[in-house]
Design a protein around this motif. Structure first.
Motif, PDB file in Angstrom:
ATOM      1  N   SER A  59      68.133  71.473  15.621  1.00 50.30           N
ATOM      2  CA  SER A  59      67.673  72.117  16.855  1.00 50.30           C
ATOM      3  C   SER A  59      67.274  71.084  17.896  1.00 50.30           C
ATOM      4  O   SER A  59      67.515  71.258  19.093  1.00 50.30           O
ATOM      5  N   GLU A  62      70.311  69.766  19.651  1.00 50.94           N
ATOM      6  CA  GLU A  62      70.820  70.738  20.615  1.00 50.94           C
ATOM      7  C   GLU A  62      69.945  70.782  21.865  1.00 50.94           C
ATOM      8  O   GLU A  62      70.456  70.873  22.986  1.00 50.94           O
ATOM      9  N   THR A  63      68.634  70.702  21.675  1.00 49.57           N
ATOM     10  CA  THR A  63      67.720  70.691  22.815  1.00 49.57           C
ATOM     11  C   THR A  63      67.948  69.453  23.677  1.00 49.57           C
ATOM     12  O   THR A  63      67.974  69.535  24.914  1.00 49.57           O
ATOM     13  N   GLN A  65      70.686  67.768  24.011  1.00 45.02           N
ATOM     14  CA  GLN A  65      71.956  67.916  24.726  1.00 45.02           C
ATOM     15  C   GLN A  65      71.800  68.847  25.927  1.00 45.02           C
ATOM     16  O   GLN A  65      72.342  68.577  26.993  1.00 45.02           O
ATOM     17  N   ARG A  66      71.040  69.937  25.736  1.00 51.05           N
ATOM     18  CA  ARG A  66      70.817  70.858  26.865  1.00 51.05           C
ATOM     19  C   ARG A  66      70.030  70.176  27.975  1.00 51.05           C
ATOM     20  O   ARG A  66      70.345  70.329  29.165  1.00 51.05           O
ATOM     21  N   GLU A  67      69.011  69.408  27.599  1.00 55.80           N
ATOM     22  CA  GLU A  67      68.202  68.730  28.615  1.00 55.80           C
ATOM     23  C   GLU A  67      69.014  67.670  29.346  1.00 55.80           C
ATOM     24  O   GLU A  67      68.871  67.496  30.560  1.00 55.80           O
ATOM     25  N   ALA A  69      72.271  67.747  29.792  1.00 52.75           N
ATOM     26  CA  ALA A  69      73.199  68.477  30.667  1.00 52.75           C
ATOM     27  C   ALA A  69      72.486  68.948  31.924  1.00 52.75           C
ATOM     28  O   ALA A  69      73.041  68.890  33.026  1.00 52.75           O
ATOM     29  N   ALA A  70      71.228  69.390  31.772  1.00 54.21           N
ATOM     30  CA  ALA A  70      70.460  69.826  32.944  1.00 54.21           C
ATOM     31  C   ALA A  70      70.187  68.657  33.876  1.00 54.21           C
ATOM     32  O   ALA A  70      70.278  68.796  35.111  1.00 54.21           O
TER      33      ALA A  70
END
Length: 223
Positions: A59, A62-63, A65-67, A69-70
């Motif tokens: 997790s 994944e977090t 990677q999302r951050e 990308a943001a």
């Protein structure tokens, strides 16, 4: 500054630490992992700690990677806003090894000879620790120089000096080979920083001056 979750968890009670574990989806992965570590340190480990840790690590990736990308989207939006306002984009820091650029190699080959350009190309390859290709370039320079010398001698014997300009053609062919064969094959699109060429220019200039003096004094022929 990143939050020190280990220090934060050291001040929690066991019940509070259990709350982090039981309601782990409400907290950051780093906080829950720190809570698990603190429970282990106090001698009251979570029975399913291994499974929960593996789940949290996935997790966490994944977090992250999302951050990321943001952040990338925000950077692109900021760049678009700057361009819309007519402002220049911020300079991108140059990365990679310091190499003589293809333009520098071409200029030195034109000003001095294909030998100078070949040496700069070989130095680039040695900087990249590609010693085999660097010796290949040096071998090519020597072989090509000998081919040019004997070809021009033959042309001169057959037709006199009317085709002396063919020496420049040989030089141009070597420059093309540096740029369309050797560079793409052995360096490619690798990012690099432009290496200062002042020292190389000084050395080539001194060698050319010495050659001119020897030519005048001893009547040396062209190589």
């Amino acid at each position: 500054m990143a939050e020190d979750f280990a220090a934060k968890m050291s001040r929690k009670t066991v019940a509070e630490l259990r709350d982090y574990v039981d309601n782990r989806y409400q907290y950051r992965e780093e906080a829950v992992l720190a809570a698990l570590a603190e429970l282990e340190r106090r001698g009251t480990p979570e029975p399913a700690a291994a499974t929960i840790t593996q789940e949290l690590q996935i997790s966490q990736q994944e977090t992250s990677q999302r951050e990321q990308a943001a952040r990338d989207r925000e950077a692109e939006q900021e760049l678009a806003r700057r361009r819309a306002r007519g402002q220049e984009a911020p300079e991108v820091e140059e990365t990679g090894p310091a190499l003589y650029s293809p333009g520098t190699i071409t200029v030195f080959s034109v000003l001095f000879s294909m030998v100078a350009g070949g040496i700069l190309l070989a130095l680039n390859l040695r900087t990249l620790r590609r010693y085999g290709p660097s010796w290949l370039v040096i071998g090519f320079v020597i072989a090509y120089l000998a081919l040019t010398h004997y070809s021009m001698q033959w042309v001169q014997q057959q037709y006199g000096n009317q085709y002396f300009w063919l020496g420049s053609v040989f030089n141009i062919v070597a420059i093309v080979l540096y740029n369309v064969v050797f560079w793409p094959r052995y360096i490619g699109l690798k990012p690099y920083r432009s290496r200062p060429w002042g020292g190389a220019l000084l050395i080539c200039g001194l060698i050319s001056l010495l050659y001119a003096i020897l030519y005048v004094r001893f009547g040396l022929g062209a190589v």
